[in-house]
Design a protein around this motif. Sequence first.
Motif, PDB file in Angstrom:
ATOM      1  N   ASN A 153       9.307 -15.495 -18.931  1.00 20.06           N
ATOM      2  CA  ASN A 153      10.102 -14.760 -19.918  1.00 20.06           C
ATOM      3  C   ASN A 153      11.278 -14.108 -19.188  1.00 20.06           C
ATOM      4  O   ASN A 153      11.315 -12.894 -18.991  1.00 20.06           O
ATOM      5  CB  ASN A 153       9.237 -13.711 -20.623  1.00 20.06           C
ATOM      6  CG  ASN A 153       9.978 -12.989 -21.735  1.00 20.06           C
ATOM      7  OD1 ASN A 153      11.151 -13.270 -22.011  1.00 20.06           O
ATOM      8  ND2 ASN A 153       9.308 -12.041 -22.376  1.00 20.06           N
ATOM      9  N   THR A 154      12.231 -14.928 -18.773  1.00 18.79           N
ATOM     10  CA  THR A 154      13.331 -14.423 -17.952  1.00 18.79           C
ATOM     11  C   THR A 154      14.268 -13.509 -18.724  1.00 18.79           C
ATOM     12  O   THR A 154      14.967 -12.696 -18.129  1.00 18.79           O
ATOM     13  CB  THR A 154      14.135 -15.586 -17.333  1.00 18.79           C
ATOM     14  OG1 THR A 154      14.583 -16.469 -18.370  1.00 18.79           O
ATOM     15  CG2 THR A 154      13.279 -16.363 -16.340  1.00 18.79           C
ATOM     16  N   LYS A 155      14.284 -13.626 -20.044  1.00 22.73           N
ATOM     17  CA  LYS A 155      15.094 -12.697 -20.835  1.00 22.73           C
ATOM     18  C   LYS A 155      14.626 -11.263 -20.600  1.00 22.73           C
ATOM     19  O   LYS A 155      15.443 -10.349 -20.457  1.00 22.73           O
ATOM     20  CB  LYS A 155      15.006 -13.020 -22.332  1.00 22.73           C
ATOM     21  CG  LYS A 155      15.850 -12.071 -23.207  1.00 22.73           C
ATOM     22  CD  LYS A 155      15.788 -12.438 -24.665  1.00 22.73           C
ATOM     23  CE  LYS A 155      14.490 -12.037 -25.294  1.00 22.73           C
ATOM     24  NZ  LYS A 155      14.359 -10.540 -25.414  1.00 22.73           N
ATOM     25  N   LYS A 156      13.338 -11.076 -20.524  1.00 20.33           N
ATOM     26  CA  LYS A 156      12.787  -9.738 -20.303  1.00 20.33           C
ATOM     27  C   LYS A 156      13.153  -9.237 -18.907  1.00 20.33           C
ATOM     28  O   LYS A 156      13.445  -8.045 -18.723  1.00 20.33           O
ATOM     29  CB  LYS A 156      11.273  -9.768 -20.470  1.00 20.33           C
ATOM     30  CG  LYS A 156      10.640  -8.380 -20.457  1.00 20.33           C
ATOM     31  CD  LYS A 156       9.169  -8.430 -20.873  1.00 20.33           C
ATOM     32  CE  LYS A 156       8.574  -7.026 -20.928  1.00 20.33           C
ATOM     33  NZ  LYS A 156       7.148  -7.055 -21.374  1.00 20.33           N
ATOM     34  N   ILE A 157      13.156 -10.125 -17.921  1.00 24.55           N
ATOM     35  CA  ILE A 157      13.520  -9.730 -16.557  1.00 24.55           C
ATOM     36  C   ILE A 157      14.965  -9.259 -16.509  1.00 24.55           C
ATOM     37  O   ILE A 157      15.277  -8.192 -15.974  1.00 24.55           O
ATOM     38  CB  ILE A 157      13.332 -10.916 -15.579  1.00 24.55           C
ATOM     39  CG1 ILE A 157      11.867 -11.319 -15.500  1.00 24.55           C
ATOM     40  CG2 ILE A 157      13.854 -10.542 -14.187  1.00 24.55           C
ATOM     41  CD1 ILE A 157      11.619 -12.597 -14.716  1.00 24.55           C
ATOM     42  N   ILE A 158      15.869 -10.068 -17.078  1.00 22.94           N
ATOM     43  CA  ILE A 158      17.298  -9.737 -17.050  1.00 22.94           C
ATOM     44  C   ILE A 158      17.568  -8.479 -17.864  1.00 22.94           C
ATOM     45  O   ILE A 158      18.357  -7.620 -17.459  1.00 22.94           O
ATOM     46  CB  ILE A 158      18.132 -10.920 -17.565  1.00 22.94           C
ATOM     47  CG1 ILE A 158      17.966 -12.113 -16.623  1.00 22.94           C
ATOM     48  CG2 ILE A 158      19.611 -10.543 -17.679  1.00 22.94           C
ATOM     49  CD1 ILE A 158      18.607 -13.385 -17.119  1.00 22.94           C
ATOM     50  N   GLU A 159      16.918  -8.347 -19.000  1.00 18.82           N
ATOM     51  CA  GLU A 159      17.090  -7.149 -19.831  1.00 18.82           C
ATOM     52  C   GLU A 159      16.648  -5.904 -19.067  1.00 18.82           C
ATOM     53  O   GLU A 159      17.342  -4.880 -19.078  1.00 18.82           O
ATOM     54  CB  GLU A 159      16.270  -7.300 -21.113  1.00 18.82           C
ATOM     55  CG  GLU A 159      16.364  -6.127 -22.064  1.00 18.82           C
ATOM     56  CD  GLU A 159      15.500  -6.316 -23.296  1.00 18.82           C
ATOM     57  OE1 GLU A 159      14.568  -5.517 -23.496  1.00 18.82           O
ATOM     58  OE2 GLU A 159      15.759  -7.297 -24.027  1.00 18.82           O
TER      59      GLU A 159
END
Length: 210
Positions: free
Chosen positions: A90-96
């Motif tokens: 879930n890379t969106k969560k990492i970047i967010e």
Amino acid sequence: MSRKKYQGEVNDKERSKQKLLDAVGKVLKEKGYIGLTATNIAKAASLSRRLITIYFDSVDHLVETYVRNKDYWIVSSGNTQQVIAENSHNTKKIIEYLLLNQLDYFYKNSEMQKLILWEISKKTKIMYEVCEEREHLASTIFELTDKELEGKNIDIRAVSALLVAGIYYMVLHAKSTDTLFSEIDINTPEGMERIKNAIILILENTYKEY
């Protein structure tokens, strides 16, 4: 009754090293990067110039140590590894997570603001190496995004670059001019929340498969 701490050579050394590091920040805030000389740093720390050479070899190494302790992307790398481990799919969560925390950190840290101004104002070996280390940290995350977003027409590197640059500029603008930007004042809780919500929305839309 509290125990008295041992005041020995090691303790004195560590205290002096921290005083010198703190002095770098003080000089940076008061005189800018051009003021980072051995004389100014030693004076701000109320210590002998010789200790800079003894403990850090050189002014450049002292300043580099200071920068690495202040730069958000490097300081947060430990927490980032944990977030990556927990959200590898879930890379969106990492970047967010990284961007929202970067916004908070950069807004509250006046020394980091000075460092970014230094970085974009003058090419130096110290800042070049810090930028390279940031890129190395980012590549770890982009390796994961490439796997997750494979086959999708999404340039997450470009989106991330714009968001990071936007964070830097909005904070520096707000701190330097104390004026609105696009009718938003991030010096207020409401304005800050609007920017955070916009970051979340941009990432959500970016990750949609068109």
